[in-house]
Design an enzyme around this catalytic site. Structure first.
Site, PDB file in Angstrom:
ATOM      1  N   LYS A 136     -33.526  -2.871  46.512  1.00 10.20           N
ATOM      2  CA  LYS A 136     -34.436  -1.716  46.433  1.00 10.20           C
ATOM      3  C   LYS A 136     -35.670  -2.161  45.655  1.00 10.20           C
ATOM      4  CE  LYS A 136     -35.854   1.518  44.434  1.00 10.20           C
ATOM      5  NZ  LYS A 136     -37.311   1.727  44.190  1.00 10.20           N
TER       6      LYS A 136
ATOM      7  N   GLU B 109     -32.083  -6.409  32.920  1.00 11.87           N
ATOM      8  CA  GLU B 109     -33.246  -7.087  32.327  1.00 11.87           C
ATOM      9  C   GLU B 109     -34.259  -5.996  32.020  1.00 11.87           C
ATOM     10  OE1 GLU B 109     -33.289 -10.244  31.686  1.00 11.87           O
ATOM     11  OE2 GLU B 109     -31.406 -10.650  32.716  1.00 11.87           O
TER      12      GLU B 109
ATOM     13  N   CYS C 271     -42.853  -8.118  31.075  1.00 15.09           N
ATOM     14  CA  CYS C 271     -41.782  -7.630  30.185  1.00 15.09           C
ATOM     15  C   CYS C 271     -41.833  -8.321  28.832  1.00 15.09           C
ATOM     16  CB  CYS C 271     -40.430  -7.814  30.846  1.00 15.09           C
ATOM     17  SG  CYS C 271     -40.118  -9.494  31.369  1.00 15.09           S
TER      18      CYS C 271
ATOM     19  N   GLU D 259     -42.781   0.433  24.109  1.00 15.12           N
ATOM     20  CA  GLU D 259     -43.347  -0.500  25.085  1.00 15.12           C
ATOM     21  C   GLU D 259     -44.471   0.221  25.850  1.00 15.12           C
ATOM     22  OE1 GLU D 259     -41.115  -1.488  28.667  1.00 15.12           O
ATOM     23  OE2 GLU D 259     -41.664  -3.586  28.374  1.00 15.12           O
TER      24      GLU D 259
HETATM   25  P1  NAD Z   1     -38.678   1.359  36.067  1.00 17.22           P
HETATM   26  O1  NAD Z   1     -37.454   1.248  35.234  1.00 17.22           O
HETATM   27  O2  NAD Z   1     -39.395   2.633  36.117  1.00 17.22           O
HETATM   28  O3  NAD Z   1     -38.337   0.987  37.596  1.00 17.22           O
HETATM   29  C1  NAD Z   1     -37.703  -0.206  37.950  1.00 17.22           C
HETATM   30  C2  NAD Z   1     -36.993  -0.003  39.266  1.00 17.22           C
HETATM   31  O4  NAD Z   1     -35.988   0.992  39.096  1.00 17.22           O
HETATM   32  C3  NAD Z   1     -37.896   0.495  40.398  1.00 17.22           C
HETATM   33  O5  NAD Z   1     -37.485  -0.097  41.624  1.00 17.22           O
HETATM   34  C4  NAD Z   1     -37.591   1.981  40.416  1.00 17.22           C
HETATM   35  O6  NAD Z   1     -37.801   2.568  41.683  1.00 17.22           O
HETATM   36  C5  NAD Z   1     -36.125   2.002  40.056  1.00 17.22           C
HETATM   37  N1  NAD Z   1     -35.657   3.261  39.491  1.00 17.22           N
HETATM   38  C6  NAD Z   1     -36.385   4.213  38.853  1.00 17.22           C
HETATM   39  N2  NAD Z   1     -35.577   5.246  38.510  1.00 17.22           N
HETATM   40  C7  NAD Z   1     -34.329   4.931  38.922  1.00 17.22           C
HETATM   41  C8  NAD Z   1     -33.066   5.580  38.838  1.00 17.22           C
HETATM   42  N3  NAD Z   1     -32.927   6.779  38.267  1.00 17.22           N
HETATM   43  N4  NAD Z   1     -31.993   4.949  39.352  1.00 17.22           N
HETATM   44  C9  NAD Z   1     -32.112   3.733  39.922  1.00 17.22           C
HETATM   45  N5  NAD Z   1     -33.280   3.078  40.044  1.00 17.22           N
HETATM   46  C10 NAD Z   1     -34.378   3.663  39.542  1.00 17.22           C
HETATM   47  O7  NAD Z   1     -39.579   0.154  35.604  1.00 17.22           O
HETATM   48  P2  NAD Z   1     -41.050  -0.197  36.104  1.00 17.22           P
HETATM   49  O8  NAD Z   1     -41.961   0.787  35.491  1.00 17.22           O
HETATM   50  O9  NAD Z   1     -41.027  -0.388  37.571  1.00 17.22           O
HETATM   51  O10 NAD Z   1     -41.223  -1.651  35.442  1.00 17.22           O
HETATM   52  C11 NAD Z   1     -41.622  -1.832  34.155  1.00 17.22           C
HETATM   53  C12 NAD Z   1     -40.425  -2.074  33.261  1.00 17.22           C
HETATM   54  O11 NAD Z   1     -39.685  -3.223  33.715  1.00 17.22           O
HETATM   55  C13 NAD Z   1     -40.861  -2.415  31.860  1.00 17.22           C
HETATM   56  O12 NAD Z   1     -40.033  -1.740  30.943  1.00 17.22           O
HETATM   57  C14 NAD Z   1     -40.632  -3.918  31.765  1.00 17.22           C
HETATM   58  O13 NAD Z   1     -40.451  -4.408  30.477  1.00 17.22           O
HETATM   59  C15 NAD Z   1     -39.423  -4.077  32.613  1.00 17.22           C
HETATM   60  N6  NAD Z   1     -39.280  -5.482  33.062  1.00 17.22           N
HETATM   61  C16 NAD Z   1     -38.296  -6.257  32.496  1.00 17.22           C
HETATM   62  C17 NAD Z   1     -38.162  -7.605  32.869  1.00 17.22           C
HETATM   63  C18 NAD Z   1     -37.109  -8.484  32.235  1.00 17.22           C
HETATM   64  O14 NAD Z   1     -36.848  -9.568  32.756  1.00 17.22           O
HETATM   65  N7  NAD Z   1     -36.490  -8.079  31.146  1.00 17.22           N
HETATM   66  C19 NAD Z   1     -39.025  -8.136  33.819  1.00 17.22           C
HETATM   67  C20 NAD Z   1     -40.021  -7.312  34.375  1.00 17.22           C
HETATM   68  C21 NAD Z   1     -40.124  -5.977  33.976  1.00 17.22           C
END
Ligand code: NAD
Length: 509
Positions: free
Chosen positions: A206, A281, A315, A413
């Site tokens: 997804k 992650e 991240c 963050e």
């Molecule tokens: P997000 O958590 O909003 O979304 C991530 C994914 O989860 C998307 O595909 C989204 O559609 C999905 N999602 C959202 N709500 C959901 C739910 N209720 N159930 C299942 N899936 C759901 O994150 P974002 O805004 O897309 O990305 C930014 C975040 O990602 C930041 O917090 C960043 O630090 C983190 N990140 C972490 C790493 C790492 O390796 N630790 C790498 C990149 C980004």
């Protein structure tokens, strides 16, 4: 526009034949088995170019019904398909071929990523798409190295004259649900797919709703490489619908998630139903610590790059800058000067150093943090809270000083180009400040003293500590967090274990 910021947008026509061809069919479909399909509901989501706000394409708004369909196909491919039973060397060969095809289409994929996500083309072309290629090559090698062990148990009640023989087998965990964010779409997707497929799993991916295009193009290339249909399925759609359904699905054995800590907790809750395995992650608030003896010629641009690369949508972004008091003014003036010199623009413009944030919503969120910081007393040394550009999606690189540890901008963050700077006196104080957070993803230490560097690296609570550098990624380097930055590690050879179960076989012979 902030007075310091240079920004030009201009008209940037699509450059590669491949990206032109892809975007010429703007109503994209998602992949289930061998079929490119619409969502069963027929609903669609718009995907915009964040630099201009223009419509690029539409994608199916998949939901629980589509996830059911994709999981059923992935299950069939796992139980009956050739993937997990084929020779490991054959799986390796196919994964290597995926890497070769990504490489052959590098310019096209980089351009699609830039148009969809906003990042400068050079970031996509020289860092992220090559990073995806390396994930496939690295884990292609893992497919032929899945090994159990032989064990001599000490059980003393076997029948007389008999011996014991025991060994472990590494077996694929089953159907994997992978959910990824929008900041570095293709490389983060590859970080899930490559090890899971090397292990012999099948998958439902997804992608993030704002940035699904390169995942859909990758799925085409994977079929072309000869990955059997059903091994990789892609369901596009909103997180709260498609993502939530995948995380909760009773026939998914494992969820590999990259995204925010907030959603990571929801994933854990959803996974409880069938006790599926989970790796997470998550977010970070990574400290950058600069000691008096640092080589400032490198440390100042290094600290700026740690936060402003990819507009801070990283991240591991170095979003908290801690500088030893004697050099504090020099460093923050240097970082602010770097910030002011960064040219904002359309990602396809070769002179662009920083693109927009992924969406207006994200830009507004980041601007809200800057305003909150200023209201709580922080001084804005560069940048500001104004959403720039035709879609209001650009935020100028922002440095806040005069902050206190309890301020929202220091604790949460922001996921944008915003860094908060604080002085410290002794290295021990820097460690205490660095560890004063619920996150523990990454950190960097800038010093010419070997002993200070390694002492701080040991004392900082984080999954990764860089010395005199920041954001150094490689397929061989495990990445992931402690505390609320997550569970488990992507990359590095251990990452394949995320997708394996250990079976013990114990025989009386
Ligand atoms: P997000 O958590 O909003 O979304 C991530 C994914 O989860 C998307 O595909 C989204 O559609 C999905 N999602 C959202 N709500 C959901 C739910 N209720 N159930 C299942 N899936 C759901 O994150 P974002 O805004 O897309 O990305 C930014 C975040 O990602 C930041 O917090 C960043 O630090 C983190 N990140 C972490 C790493 C790492 O390796 N630790 C790498 C990149 C980004």
């Amino acid at each position: 526009m902030s007075t310091d910021t240079t920004m030009t947008l201009g008209e940037w026509p699509v450059q590669t034949e491949g990206a032109r061809r892809f975007l010429a069919t703007p109503d994209r479909r998602m992949l289930i088995g061998a079929e490119w399909v619409d969502a069963l509901s027929g609903d669609r989501l718009e995907t915009l170019n964040p630099a201009t706000g223009e419509l690029l394409a539409t994608i199916p708004a998949g939901d629980a019904a589509d996830v059911d369909r994709a999981v059923a196909i992935a299950r069939e491919a796992f139980e009956q398909g050739p993937w997990r039973s084929m020779l490991p060397a054959e799986r390796a060969r196919l994964l290597w071929k995926v890497a070769d095809l990504i490489e052959a289409h590098l310019d096209e994929l980089a351009e699609l990523e830039t148009l969809d996500q906003g990042k400068p083309l050079w970031v996509a072309k020289y860092a992220e798409i090559p990073g995806a290629i390396e994930q496939f090559r690295y884990f292609a090698g893992a497919a032929t190295k899945l090994e159990g062990s032989t064990i001599d148990p000490s059980i003393n009640y076997q029948p007389p004259g008999k011996k014991l023989f025991a060994y472990t087998r590494k077996e694929p965990i089953g159907v994997v649900g992978a959910i990824v964010p929008w900041n570095s779409p293709l490389v983060l997707t590859a970080m899930k797919i490559a090890p899971a497929l090397a292990a012999g799993c099948t998958m439902v991916l997804k992608p993030a709703e704002d940035t699904s295009l390169t995942a859909l193009r990758l799925a085409e290339l994977m079929l072309e490489a000869g990955i059997p249909p059903g091994v990789l399925n892609v369901v596009t759609g909103l997180g709260e619908k498609a993502g939530a359904a995948l995380a909760a699905h009773p026939d998914v054995n494992k969820v590999a998630f990259t995204g925010s800590t907030e959603v990571g907790k929801l994933i854990l809750g959803a996974a409880r139903g069938n006790l599926k395995k989970v790796t997470l992650e998550l977010g970070g608030k990574s400290p950058v610590i600069v000691l008096n003896d640092a080589d400032l010629e490198h440390a100042i641009p290094g600290a700026a790059n740690a936060i402003f690369f990819n507009a801070g949508q990283v991240c591991v972004a170095g979003s908290r800058l801690y500088v030893q008091r004697k050099i504090f003014d020099q460093v923050i003036e240097g970082v602010a000067a770097q910030a002011k010199s960064i040219k904002l623009g359309h990602g396809l413009d070769p002179s662009t150093q920083m693109g927009p944030l992924v969406s207006r919503k994200q830009a507004e969120r980041v601007a809200g943090y800057i305003r909150a910081g200023a209201a709580e007393g922080a001084q804005i040394m560069s940048g500001g809270a104004e959403g720039l550009g035709p879609a209001g999606t650009f935020i100028a690189p922002t440095l806040l000083s005069g902050v206190r540890p309890d301020m929202t901008v220091v604790r949460e963050e922001i996921f944008g180009p915003v860094v908060v700077a604080t002085p410290f006196d002794e290295p021990e104080e820097a460690v205490a400040l660095a560890n004063d957070t619920e996150y523990g993803l990454a950190a960097s230490v800038w010093t010419e003293s070997l002993s200070s560097a390694h002492r701080l690296a040991a004392d900082i609570k984080a999954g990764t500590v860089w010395i005199n550098s920041h954001s150094m990624y490689d397929a061989s380097l495990p990445i992931g967090g402690v505390k609320q930055s997550g569970w488990g590690r992507d990359s590095g050879h251990q990452a394949v274990d995320n997708y394996l179960e250990t079976k013990t076989v114990c025989a009386v012979i």
